[in-house]
Design an enzyme around this catalytic site. Structure first.
Site, PDB file in Angstrom:
ATOM      1  N   GLU A 119      -2.822  28.226 -12.673  1.00 25.08           N
ATOM      2  CA  GLU A 119      -2.700  27.039 -13.518  1.00 25.08           C
ATOM      3  C   GLU A 119      -3.832  27.071 -14.545  1.00 25.08           C
ATOM      4  OE1 GLU A 119      -0.804  24.210 -10.012  1.00 25.08           O
ATOM      5  OE2 GLU A 119      -2.952  24.161 -10.392  1.00 25.08           O
ATOM      6  N   ASP A 148      -8.805  21.332  -6.964  1.00 22.47           N
ATOM      7  CA  ASP A 148      -8.883  21.871  -5.605  1.00 22.47           C
ATOM      8  C   ASP A 148      -9.297  23.339  -5.603  1.00 22.47           C
ATOM      9  OD1 ASP A 148      -8.563  19.797  -3.893  1.00 22.47           O
ATOM     10  OD2 ASP A 148      -6.732  20.536  -2.968  1.00 22.47           O
ATOM     11  N   LYS A 286      -2.279  19.007  -1.240  1.00 20.60           N
ATOM     12  CA  LYS A 286      -2.258  18.010  -2.307  1.00 20.60           C
ATOM     13  C   LYS A 286      -2.424  16.591  -1.775  1.00 20.60           C
ATOM     14  CE  LYS A 286       0.566  16.397  -6.201  1.00 20.60           C
ATOM     15  NZ  LYS A 286       1.848  16.535  -6.929  1.00 20.60           N
ATOM     16  N   ASP A 310       1.220  16.194 -12.048  1.00 20.88           N
ATOM     17  CA  ASP A 310       0.834  17.590 -11.885  1.00 20.88           C
ATOM     18  C   ASP A 310       0.196  18.072 -13.182  1.00 20.88           C
ATOM     19  OD1 ASP A 310       1.779  17.653  -9.320  1.00 20.88           O
ATOM     20  OD2 ASP A 310       3.698  18.597  -9.828  1.00 20.88           O
ATOM     21  N   ASP A 451       4.903  13.782  -0.825  1.00 22.84           N
ATOM     22  CA  ASP A 451       5.371  12.707  -1.693  1.00 22.84           C
ATOM     23  C   ASP A 451       6.578  11.979  -1.103  1.00 22.84           C
ATOM     24  OD1 ASP A 451       7.044  14.888  -1.981  1.00 22.84           O
ATOM     25  OD2 ASP A 451       6.418  15.328  -4.013  1.00 22.84           O
TER      26      ASP A 451
END
Length: 740
Positions: A119, A148, A286, A310, A451
């Site tokens: 990412e 993280d 997460k 995100d 979620d």
């Protein structure tokens, strides 16, 4: 004056039911009758025989009946998503007239990233900058980046973004531009009305981007840059991704009068967080990051509304916060709402949606269908939350909305250093010990799809939720997987986590009984049962063609009355599916790609997810979390843009895809060849095996890109020779298995 009073009483949002509900329900009932006739046929014509040669046929029939029972139940679950579709519509102009800036609530925005390689920080800060530029009072806006990966490179990129924000935010607001992600905006054509400003800000962005990328390529922060900010002292040689102290840095303090842009306007608060990680402490992926963000933000800004995103989903509509607040601040129904979920939309979908990532029907039919029960799914990103519901509070009917609670002026007199130290305490590994965090507070632990299970528990505490899909402009845009392998990995993770929920104490049929509506319980099951539905799907893909090859009929003859329900259910379901997709904005080719991807996902991702879930339930492995990469090579990207499927890997999933495609091809060719050689290809034989011939032919059409990748392609995205060899051997062995 009377008119003004009437205006003040008008709701801030309304809901409209989907058109044609009665017709759909009648249609669904006819399909259900057809499904019941199929079940009856299987029972009536059950092959009872004592001969040993027919034992295999008997079991083929029994499992066929079980597969059709599973398909029937899964179909019922899917219809519950369409039974009561409702669409909410906010009225942000009423919100603006009724509540001035000082009465609007504070909004804390959480952005999560986990790996600076998969990412890229430049992508992350584009998301952050788009959020800092919202059309919302900046003194009530706080953006938190949870890293993280614990990377000083990500922290450096955030520092650079905070400097660029002084130019970017006023540029966006003065010119009212959309979207407010620099990368997305500058990828569009320039506007001659402000061409000079456009060029100046673009040059600043390119310079910043170049500095970040060169530093990342170097792999270390230069000493002169490290000396410019105290935050870099948090990183030393002992700090690693999985072993470091809590790091909290308030990059921009929104309370500070000197924290202003080039026009002298206050900047939003900007915070970097890397929660503490130690090898001997579970970090809960997460969910753990989100819970740390909830606690840290409560120390710094404590906004009553939370938006989580995100890192690859930038804000595409600068007014999205105002739209969401219409649902929370409605005087009549707002106090019931725990969260407002926006659909996941993507900016890199191909013309015909090669990998079926657009989710047209999911976003415009299925999730609004859950909204009709007041139980919209929490999908993990693009979701606005009421802080008190996310923190474990039960809904109380008498808990009416008070505007005083929303007037969150930040009167905290603590210094930045004091706030950072207090935040580090709540971001430590030991803080959650012997608490209800991860059980009744925050996001639920122990599941890869934290979620969905969190949204379910919130609804079971009495709260309602809304799925809002804007008609004019998507609220958020992300990056969809642009290779088949990454997409299958993603769906494996989702389906595995969803099935774990079904097998846990949070199974909606039990946990939700009496707490949410039965339609919502079944709607949840439509997603939670992705993994087990792979078994009947695999059976239908493998057994009918093999039985065709060995001359075993599994369906009624075309001239029989019993053929009608099979034909009606198949034809009506597929025609309805196609019309539904077209209505939602898809194309016929995109719908066909969706059918192909459903077969591939069900027979690979969902199947392996089922196996892994069973292994975990037996205690033989632990839950893991796979991060999907957001970058690809140029040649892969070119094939994706040309809508050429990517198979250039030795993944076992591709071996299974190729094997199933070849089984259907070998079976159909073998059956036809055998009948021709035996001079047995008469009308009665064709009538007897027509359904199986049709199914095999349909599977061959679905798998045309697979055959192309097996035998005709020579690029790097073809199916590798090793996979080709293994799939031919496996398919040949399958065809040699004696059934009769």
């Amino acid at each position: 004056m009377a008119t003004q009073k009437e205006e003040e009483k008008l709701p801030l949002f309304e809901t409209q039911q989907a058109k044609g509900r009665v017709l759909f329900r009648l249609f669904a009932c006819t399909v259900f009758v057809g499904i019941c006739f199929i079940w009856i046929y299987r029972i009536i014509y059950f092959p009872i025989s004592s001969s040993s040669s027919s034992v295999a046929r008997l079991w083929v029939w029994v499992v066929m009946f079980m597969a059709e029972l599973c398909f029937g139940f899964f179909w019922i679950c899917n219809q519950s998503l369409r039974w009561n579709v409702t669409y909410p519509h906010p009225f942000k102009h009423r919100l603006s007239q009724r509540y001035k800036d000082k009465l609007l609530p504070g909004v804390d925005i959480f952005v999560c990233t986990a790996d600076p390689t998969m990412e890229p920080p430049t992508m992350v800060i584009n998301t952050v900058l788009s959020l800092m530029s919202y059309n919302y009072p900046t003194d009530k806006l706080a953006v938190y980046l949870s890293d993280d990966g614990g990377s000083d490179l990500t922290f450096y990129a955030l520092l650079e973004a905070s400097k660029f924000a002084k130019y970017w935010i006023p540029f966006c607001k003065s010119n009212n531009i959309e979207p407010r992600s620099p990368e997305a905006f500058f990828g569009q054509d320039s506007n001659v009305q402000y061409a000079q400003d456009w060029l100046a800000v673009k040059n600043l962005y390119e310079e910043m981007k170049k500095r970040i990328e060169s530093t990342i390529k170097r792999g270390a922060i230069p000493e002169d840059i490290r000396n410019q900010h105290k935050g870099f002292s948090e990183w030393n040689p002992k700090v690693t991704k999985g072993d470091h102290q809590p790091i909290v840095q308030i990059v921009v303090d929104g309370r500070d009068e000197t924290a202003v842009d080039i026009n002298g306007c206050r900047l939003p608060t900007l915070v970097y967080l890397a929660r503490e990680k130690r090898p001997h402490f579970p970090h809960h992926f997460k969910a753990g990051a989100m819970n740390a963000l909830i606690r840290v933000s409560s120390e710094i800004s404590n906004g009553p509304i939370i938006l989580n995103l995100d890192c690859d989903m930038y804000a595409n509509d600068s007014d999205v916060v105002l739209d969401a607040l219409c649902f929370f601040m409605d005087e009549e129904k707002g106090h019931e709402i725990a969260f407002v979920q926006y659909p996941q939309c993507f900016s890199n979908i191909t013309k015909n949606d090669l990998y079926a990532n657009s989710y047209y029907v999911v976003n415009k039919v299925e999730l609004p269908g859950m909204c009709g029960y007041g139980s919209a799914l929490y999908c993990g990103t693009g979701c606005f939350h009421r802080r008190e519901s996310l923190s474990g509070k039960n809904y109380s009917r008498g808990n009416k909305l008070k505007l005083d609670n929303f007037d969150s002026e930040r009167n905290d007199k603590r210094t930045v250093d004091e706030l950072e130290e207090a935040s580090k305490l709540v971001a430590s590994c030991c803080y959650e010990k012997d608490t209800l965090w991860g059980q009744e507070m925050g996001l639920i632990y122990g599941c890869p799809v934290e979620d969905t299970v969190t949204g379910l528990t919130i609804q079971c505490r009495g709260w309602k939720s809304i799925h809002y899909s804007p008609n004019d402009r998507e609220g958020f845009l992300g990056v969809a997987p642009n290779t088949l392998e990454v997409g299958l990995i993603q769906h494996k993770r989702w389906s595995e986590g969803l099935f774990q929920i079904f097998l846990s104490k949070y199974c909606p049929l039990l946990y939700g009984h009496g707490k949410i509506k039965i339609g919502a319980q079944l709607g949840y099951c439509a997603y939670l049962l992705w993994a087990p539905i792979s078994l009947p799907t695999l059976y239908y893909v493998i057994v009918p063609p093999l039985c065709l090859l060995h001359g075993i009929p599994l369906f009624p003859q075309v001239s029989s009355f019993w053929f009608i329900p099979f034909a009606y259910v198949f034809i009506s379901k597929n025609i309805y599916s196609m019309v539904e997709s077209l209505t939602c904005g898809s194309s016929i080719k995109a719908w066909w790609n969706l059918q192909r991807m459903w077969v591939i996902r069900a027979t690979t991702s969902y199947f392996f997810a089922f196996i892994d879930t069973v292994i975990k339930q037996l205690g033989l492995s632990q839950t893991s979390f796979a991060i999907t990469p957001k970058v690809v090579t140029d040649d892969v990207l070119k094939r994706y843009q040309k809508e050429v499927m990517e198979f250039g890997s030795s993944s076992i999933k591709f071996t299974l895809v190729a094997t199933l495609a070849l089984v259907n091809l070998f079976s159909l060719v073998g059956a036809i060849s055998k009948r021709i050689i035996d001079l047995d290809m008469n009308f009665q034989i064709i009538e007897m095996f027509a359904p199986q011939i049709f199914l095999s032919g349909l599977m061959i059409l679905v798998n045309l890109p697979v055959y192309h990748a097996l035998f005709l392609r020579h690029d790097k995205g073809r199916i590798l020779p090793a996979v080709l060899f293994k799939s031919i051997v496996l398919a040949s062995l399958a065809c040699l298995i004696p059934i009769n």
